[in-house]
Design a protein around this motif. Structure first.
Motif, PDB file in Angstrom:
ATOM      1  N   GLN A   1     -10.956   4.237   9.267  1.00  0.00           N
ATOM      2  CA  GLN A   1     -12.461   4.593   8.499  1.00  0.00           C
ATOM      3  C   GLN A   1     -13.783   4.203   8.839  1.00  0.00           C
ATOM      4  OE1 GLN A   1     -12.055   5.114   4.616  1.00  0.00           O
ATOM      5  NE2 GLN A   1     -14.292   5.058   4.188  1.00  0.00           N
TER       6      GLN A   1
ATOM      7  N   TYR B   1      -3.472   9.708   2.042  1.00  0.00           N
ATOM      8  CA  TYR B   1      -3.060   8.721   2.591  1.00  0.00           C
ATOM      9  C   TYR B   1      -1.409   8.463   2.645  1.00  0.00           C
ATOM     10  CZ  TYR B   1      -7.647   6.051   2.497  1.00  0.00           C
ATOM     11  OH  TYR B   1      -8.882   6.161   2.499  1.00  0.00           O
TER      12      TYR B   1
ATOM     13  N   ARG C   1      -9.682   2.966  -2.297  1.00  0.00           N
ATOM     14  CA  ARG C   1      -8.437   4.147  -1.695  1.00  0.00           C
ATOM     15  C   ARG C   1      -7.625   3.007  -1.183  1.00  0.00           C
ATOM     16  NH1 ARG C   1     -11.101   7.712   1.731  1.00  0.00           N
ATOM     17  NH2 ARG C   1     -12.887   7.862   1.661  1.00  0.00           N
TER      18      ARG C   1
ATOM     19  N   MET D   1      -1.926   7.936   9.387  1.00  0.00           N
ATOM     20  CA  MET D   1      -2.612   8.805   8.924  1.00  0.00           C
ATOM     21  C   MET D   1      -3.077   9.445  10.433  1.00  0.00           C
ATOM     22  SD  MET D   1      -5.938   8.664   6.397  1.00  0.00           S
ATOM     23  CE  MET D   1      -6.432   7.182   6.713  1.00  0.00           C
ATOM     24  N   ASN D   2      -2.966  10.538  10.447  1.00  0.00           N
ATOM     25  CA  ASN D   2      -3.200  10.958  11.626  1.00  0.00           C
ATOM     26  C   ASN D   2      -4.816  11.311  12.009  1.00  0.00           C
ATOM     27  OD1 ASN D   2      -4.526  13.514  10.581  1.00  0.00           O
ATOM     28  ND2 ASN D   2      -2.776  14.317  10.548  1.00  0.00           N
TER      29      ASN D   2
ATOM     30  N   ALA E   1       0.656  -1.031   0.040  1.00  0.00           N
ATOM     31  CA  ALA E   1       0.070   0.087   0.242  1.00  0.00           C
ATOM     32  C   ALA E   1       1.015   1.274  -0.019  1.00  0.00           C
ATOM     33  CB  ALA E   1      -0.833   0.058   1.110  1.00  0.00           C
TER      34      ALA E   1
ATOM     35  N   ASN F   1       1.689   3.910  -3.286  1.00  0.00           N
ATOM     36  CA  ASN F   1       0.766   5.827  -2.370  1.00  0.00           C
ATOM     37  C   ASN F   1       2.431   6.196  -2.919  1.00  0.00           C
ATOM     38  OD1 ASN F   1       1.097   7.480   0.123  1.00  0.00           O
ATOM     39  ND2 ASN F   1      -0.766   7.521  -0.943  1.00  0.00           N
TER      40      ASN F   1
ATOM     41  N   ASP G   1      -5.929   1.740   7.738  1.00  0.00           N
ATOM     42  CA  ASP G   1      -6.190   2.831   7.541  1.00  0.00           C
ATOM     43  C   ASP G   1      -7.641   2.804   7.423  1.00  0.00           C
ATOM     44  OD1 ASP G   1      -4.311   4.743   7.087  1.00  0.00           O
ATOM     45  OD2 ASP G   1      -3.627   4.456   5.488  1.00  0.00           O
ATOM     46  N   ILE G   2      -8.064   1.479   5.927  1.00  0.00           N
ATOM     47  CA  ILE G   2      -9.745   1.562   6.353  1.00  0.00           C
ATOM     48  C   ILE G   2     -10.229   1.023   7.647  1.00  0.00           C
ATOM     49  CG2 ILE G   2     -11.102  -0.279   4.565  1.00  0.00           C
ATOM     50  CD1 ILE G   2      -9.570   1.554   2.966  1.00  0.00           C
TER      51      ILE G   2
ATOM     52  N   VAL H   1      -5.191   3.617  -4.278  1.00  0.00           N
ATOM     53  CA  VAL H   1      -4.075   4.941  -4.125  1.00  0.00           C
ATOM     54  C   VAL H   1      -3.102   4.847  -2.882  1.00  0.00           C
ATOM     55  CG1 VAL H   1      -5.436   6.130  -5.825  1.00  0.00           C
ATOM     56  CG2 VAL H   1      -5.467   6.458  -2.632  1.00  0.00           C
ATOM     57  N   GLY H   2      -2.994   3.615  -2.065  1.00  0.00           N
ATOM     58  CA  GLY H   2      -2.225   3.401  -0.943  1.00  0.00           C
ATOM     59  C   GLY H   2      -2.903   3.933   0.671  1.00  0.00           C
ATOM     60  N   ALA H   3      -4.325   3.360   0.624  1.00  0.00           N
ATOM     61  CA  ALA H   3      -4.901   3.428   2.005  1.00  0.00           C
ATOM     62  C   ALA H   3      -4.150   1.412   2.558  1.00  0.00           C
ATOM     63  CB  ALA H   3      -6.188   3.612   1.984  1.00  0.00           C
ATOM     64  N   THR H   4      -4.062   2.110   3.690  1.00  0.00           N
ATOM     65  CA  THR H   4      -3.127   0.595   4.350  1.00  0.00           C
ATOM     66  C   THR H   4      -4.734  -0.113   4.856  1.00  0.00           C
ATOM     67  OG1 THR H   4      -3.167   1.196   6.034  1.00  0.00           O
ATOM     68  CG2 THR H   4      -1.021   1.042   4.586  1.00  0.00           C
ATOM     69  N   PRO H   5      -4.231  -1.435   5.243  1.00  0.00           N
ATOM     70  CA  PRO H   5      -5.638  -2.006   5.812  1.00  0.00           C
ATOM     71  C   PRO H   5      -6.073  -1.368   6.938  1.00  0.00           C
ATOM     72  CG  PRO H   5      -4.292  -3.422   5.144  1.00  0.00           C
ATOM     73  CD  PRO H   5      -3.272  -2.253   4.895  1.00  0.00           C
TER      74      PRO H   5
ATOM     75  N   LYS I   1      -6.936  13.206  10.018  1.00  0.00           N
ATOM     76  CA  LYS I   1      -7.491  12.957   8.901  1.00  0.00           C
ATOM     77  C   LYS I   1      -8.840  11.790   8.694  1.00  0.00           C
ATOM     78  CE  LYS I   1      -3.345  14.241   6.317  1.00  0.00           C
ATOM     79  NZ  LYS I   1      -1.972  13.076   5.797  1.00  0.00           N
TER      80      LYS I   1
ATOM     81  N   ARG J   1     -11.966  13.306   9.681  1.00  0.00           N
ATOM     82  CA  ARG J   1     -12.440  14.045   8.371  1.00  0.00           C
ATOM     83  C   ARG J   1     -13.179  13.260   7.653  1.00  0.00           C
ATOM     84  NH1 ARG J   1      -9.390  17.756   4.697  1.00  0.00           N
ATOM     85  NH2 ARG J   1      -9.160  16.051   3.208  1.00  0.00           N
ATOM     86  N   ILE J   2     -12.545  11.836   7.173  1.00  0.00           N
ATOM     87  CA  ILE J   2     -12.888  11.160   6.059  1.00  0.00           C
ATOM     88  C   ILE J   2     -14.093  10.313   6.901  1.00  0.00           C
ATOM     89  CG2 ILE J   2     -12.708   8.484   5.352  1.00  0.00           C
ATOM     90  CD1 ILE J   2      -9.262   9.536   4.320  1.00  0.00           C
TER      91      ILE J   2
END
Ligand SMILES: Nc1ncnc2c1ncn2[C@@H]1O[C@H](COP(=O)(O)OP(=O)(O)OP(=O)(O)O)[C@@H](O)[C@H]1O
Ligand SMILES: [Mg+2]
Lengths: 248, 409
Positions: B333, A115, B320, B1-2, A83, A87, B329-330, B323-327, B5, B8-9
């Protein structure tokens, strides 16, 4: 000055299905792409083009073989590391645009920056970089539009802007004009040609000779193997040339 | 990711589908509001009991006709409790500071032009002010002689005196109670309601007058001086159990029954409070279960919608990821979405719970007390529910394969 090697794959094999019926989608593929090349990948349906693109795009891992992206071995990385590579180093353009619905063009383009956990780019900078990216594809007027308010060609240009925004080492496009009419296809190709002119490395899958004729080098696949790999002898087709001149 | 963010998502994910978000929250809103309202109802009941303890004191013994200690098949014998029983207790039992008998009725009270319907008429004995800890503001209470002679005298509660006479003097005036003319000889000091009974609007008269003039109880009529309850005030609180035993012995003898099959019960204020408290405790745990279940249902609602949402947004997840979202990150979210749903739902629930408890208290005759701890517990369980029920869908989303997710229609 020798150019950097962006893609180096060695004996790459991808086998689908672990049961009785196994499909060798890629069979011992070897390929090297250097910086600044514009490569078109062609071949009949089911010949393994998308499979290759997915591996090149770090969305999938090979069953066997090695893949070095800009010198880094990415064939053994885990999900999180892949990932991060997607990115930071890759820009992907899909046939079906793959934009987030109900989200403005600008925010779609900002997505990869959101990301980016390494840099933690400020909201302001994300905004500026996304705007610059959209300007580069000629969509400065459409930043607040949502995907459903954009034409197919415009949507694909937003997708290109998104693929550019993280300054990738490699841009991958799987049939980027597959859903588009001739006029929009020409627009997209002229943008890709411009990016190539600026020194970017692009690998594009297409079924159409006319589209492939924009590339520098054409690789044809058959049954998961490279059928031939040769420089493109033709200039972009006359018909398109005219329209491109007209458009630009 | 902070976290900003992520927040916000998640927030954008929820506001894109406002109606559904609201419906999802409904379960939590109802759950939290239910916890707060139900706890406020039982807290209100407890507060009432607490006041009863303060109001009545713990030195009282209540004797009432009762068959609770009778075996099956036995019939009531004897004549129940009478005035004479009360007098016998007063004369024979040591350590008793007062004995009171009460008989209630309801009459129209008139004074010159003013007429008031359904005034509580309380026939009592002379010890009433002492036993019930009430003081006389003006005039005096009636005497034993007046009680014995069935003199038609009345003492008024503070509110009633105010309503009938305003600023004028009440003592010495003649009022009409039902059809009986009576002389006002005293006015009580104002007193807060004790045990839910407000004595400020009562007329206090000798119970003997009550027996002869306002006796509508057919049983009491036949026996003449039968009473429902005798209150005994004990001088020394420690002696209360001993006093009860003496009373039981005395009345058993008078009623000609054995100690094993008394035709009355003698209980203390503590016994009554204990019974009531165990009732409220049972009530409260029932309410707790109901509220807990509704929160659980709310949580399952969140999980259900989150699962639907993950399926519906599979392609979004794929985009997502591409474009680089890691597990993680998901996962964050969707977990944040679930948490936001339950927290916002929890806040709305707290607001409507407090509001609902207030409305309940104002409309019904139920008393409600909103406790901060119930608000805190309800809100934090909502948050816990969000995390607990949000985790599974979020994890499911995180584990999606990017290529398959992108191919999803
Ligand atoms: N997830 C999968 N599971 C099993 N087999 C698969 C999977 N994905 C692709 N294949 C098989 O791998 C082979 C190559 O598929 P791929 O999608 O790479 O073809 P393609 O060249 O992109 O074709 P097209 O031009 O139609 O897009 C096909 O035979 C396909 O059926
Ligand atoms: Mg394909």
């Amino acid at each position: 000055m020798t150019k950097k090697t962006i893609i180096k794959i060695l004996d790459l094999t991808k086998i689908y299905g672990l049961g009785d019926i196994q499909v060798r989608a890629l069979d011992n593929v070897n390929l090297t792409v250097t910086e600044g090349e514009f490569v078109a990948i062609m071949g009949p349906s089911g010949s393994g083009k998308s499979t290759l693109m997915n591996i090149l795009g770090c969305l999938d891992r090979p069953t066997e073989g090695k893949y070095y992206l800009a010198g880094e071995d990415v064939s053994e990385l885990d999900k999180v590391q892949l990932a991060t590579i997607r990115n930071k180093k890759l820009g992907f353009i899909f046939q079906s645009y793959n934009l987030l619905p109900r989200v403005s063009a600008l925010e779609n383009v900002m997505l990869p920056l959101l990301y980016d956990s390494m840099q933690d780019i400020s909201g302001e900078e994300q905004h500026d970089r996304a705007l610059k990216s959209l300007e580069a594809v000629g969509l400065a007027e459409r930043v607040q539009h949502q995907p459903h308010e954009l034409s197919g060609g415009q949507s694909q240009r937003v997708a290109i802007a998104r693929a550019l925004v993280n300054e990738p080492v490699l841009i991958l496009a799987d049939e980027p004009t597959g859903n588009l009419d001739t006029k929009s296809s020409v627009e997209i190709l002229s943008i890709l040609t411009k990016l190539h002119g600026e020194g970017r490395t692009i690998v594009m899958v297409t079924h159409e000779d006319d589209i492939a004729s924009f590339a520098q080098r054409i690789i044809r696949f058959r049954d998961g193997r490279i059928d031939y790999d040769k420089p493109n002898g033709h200039k972009p087709v006359h018909l398109y040339k005219k329209e491109v001149d007209h458009e630009l | 990711m902070n976290s900003r963010k992520v927040f916000r998502i998640a927030w954008e994910g929820l506001t894109r589908n406002k109606v559904r978000s609201l419906l999802t929250m409904l379960g939590v809103i109802i759950g939290v509001a239910a916890v707060i309202i139900m706890v406020s109802v039982s807290a209100g009941t407890e507060a009432t009991i607490a006041e009863q303890i303060q109001g009545l004191g713990t030195n009282l013994v209540f004797i009432q006709e009762g068959f609770s200690r009778m075996g099956p098949g036995e019939k009531q014998t004897g004549s129940g409790l009478t005035m004479e029983d009360a007098e016998a207790i007063k004369e024979n039992i040591t350590g008793v500071s007062g004995v009171v008998v009460e008989q209630n009725s309801s009459e129209t009270v008139k004074y010159s032009g003013t007429s008031m319907d359904e005034v509580s008429i309380l026939g009592t004995t002379v010890d009433f002010p002492e036993v019930r800890d009430m003081t006389i503001a003006e005039g005096r209470y009636f005497s034993q002689t007046e009680l014995d002679r069935k003199t038609k005298v009345a003492v008024l509660g503070a509110t009633l005196a105010e309503e009938l006479f305003g600023d004028g003097t009440a003592v010495g005036q003649m009022i009409t109670v039902g059809t009986v003319k009576m002389t006002v000889i005293g006015v009580m000091e104002e007193k807060g309601s004790t045990g839910g009974v407000d004595y400020n609007s009562n007329v206090f008269i000798p119970i003997t007058v009550s027996f002869t003039k306002f006796n509508y109880d057919p049983f009491a009529r036949m026996t003449g001086n039968r009473v429902r309850m005798i209150y005994v005030a004990v001088e020394n609180e420690e002696d209360i159990e001993d006093t009860i035993y003496q009373i039981e012995l005395l009345l058993a003898k008078r009623h000609d029954v054995s100690l094993d099959s008394l035709d009355f019960t003698a209980t203390t204020q503590d016994d009554i409070i204990e019974t009531q408290e165990s009732t409220t405790a049972a009530f409260r745990s029932l309410l707790g279960w109901v509220a807990g279940v509704s929160l659980l249902v709310g949580g399952i609602g969140i999980m259900n919608i989150m699962l639907v949402s993950v399926t519906e947004r599979t392609r979004e997840i794929g985009i997502r990821q591409s474009v680089g979202a890691t597990p993680s990150d998901i996962r964050w979210q969707f977990l944040t979405e679930a948490l936001l749903l339950s927290l916002v739902g929890g806040l709305i629930g707290v607001a409507s719970g407090i509001g609902g408890a207030k409305i309940f208290g104002a409309l019904g005759d139920m008393r409600t007390v909103v406790s901060m701890s119930s608000v805190f517990i309800a809100f934090s369980s909502a948050a816990a529910v969000g995390v607990f029920f949000g985790y599974y869908p979020a994890n499911k989303a995180a584990q999606l394969d990017p290529i398959e997710a992108l191919r999803h229609e």
